[in-house]
Enzyme design. Sequence first.
Site, PDB file in Angstrom:
ATOM      1  N   THR A 296       5.033  15.300   3.282  1.00 14.90           N
ATOM      2  CA  THR A 296       6.433  14.961   3.214  1.00 14.90           C
ATOM      3  C   THR A 296       6.758  13.612   3.796  1.00 14.90           C
ATOM      4  O   THR A 296       6.409  13.295   4.930  1.00 14.90           O
ATOM      5  CB  THR A 296       7.328  15.995   3.918  1.00 14.90           C
ATOM      6  OG1 THR A 296       7.062  17.264   3.380  1.00 14.90           O
ATOM      7  CG2 THR A 296       8.785  15.682   3.710  1.00 14.90           C
TER       8      THR A 296
ATOM      9  N   ALA B 145       3.808   5.853  -0.234  1.00 14.24           N
ATOM     10  CA  ALA B 145       2.832   6.650  -0.990  1.00 14.24           C
ATOM     11  C   ALA B 145       1.507   5.912  -1.157  1.00 14.24           C
ATOM     12  O   ALA B 145       0.452   6.545  -1.251  1.00 14.24           O
ATOM     13  CB  ALA B 145       3.403   7.030  -2.352  1.00 14.24           C
TER      14      ALA B 145
END
Length: 182
Positions: A11, A165
């Site tokens: 997350t 990411a």
Amino acid sequence: MTNDPINWHGTTILTVRKGGKVVIAGDGQVSMGDTIMKGNARKVRPLGKGDVIAGFAGATADAMTLFERLEAKIEQYPGQLTRACVELAKDWRTDRFLRRLEALMIVADKEATLVLTGNGDVLEPESGVVGIGSGGNYALAAARALIDMDLSAEEIARKAMGIAASICVYTNNNLTVESLDA
């Protein structure tokens, strides 16, 4: 970091407030140890009558419980997000069941962005940018670097989450984005 198969990771949640908009973006990856268990989890959602948006980092079942409790507090204290969050934080800290829940939440409405923790903290960041979760610091740094660029709040959030990411193995590019007029 361990390879313990019971060790859940994941997350990245990022909030950007700019140009009359507030955006919360979250990635979709849920990892257990070194295995990706799910790539499209929805960790960001609207609450109340759609005038509040929230994102969570932590155990999914715990976060769902906290979302339900927060929605009840929002209904109990309409138009008073800070009060609703403080009341939830009190319960979270003092309730025997709730205090075992492991999650962080970012909650925003048109006026405020708040971070809620299991320690009973309700924090309002001084800038309009805040990140939580495994890639939260990467996304936060990227968003702060982009905030003065000629980009919308959503564009900043998407670019910053992409950067996170590319760095954090527990964060992916499958984003959920919610926004409100601020």
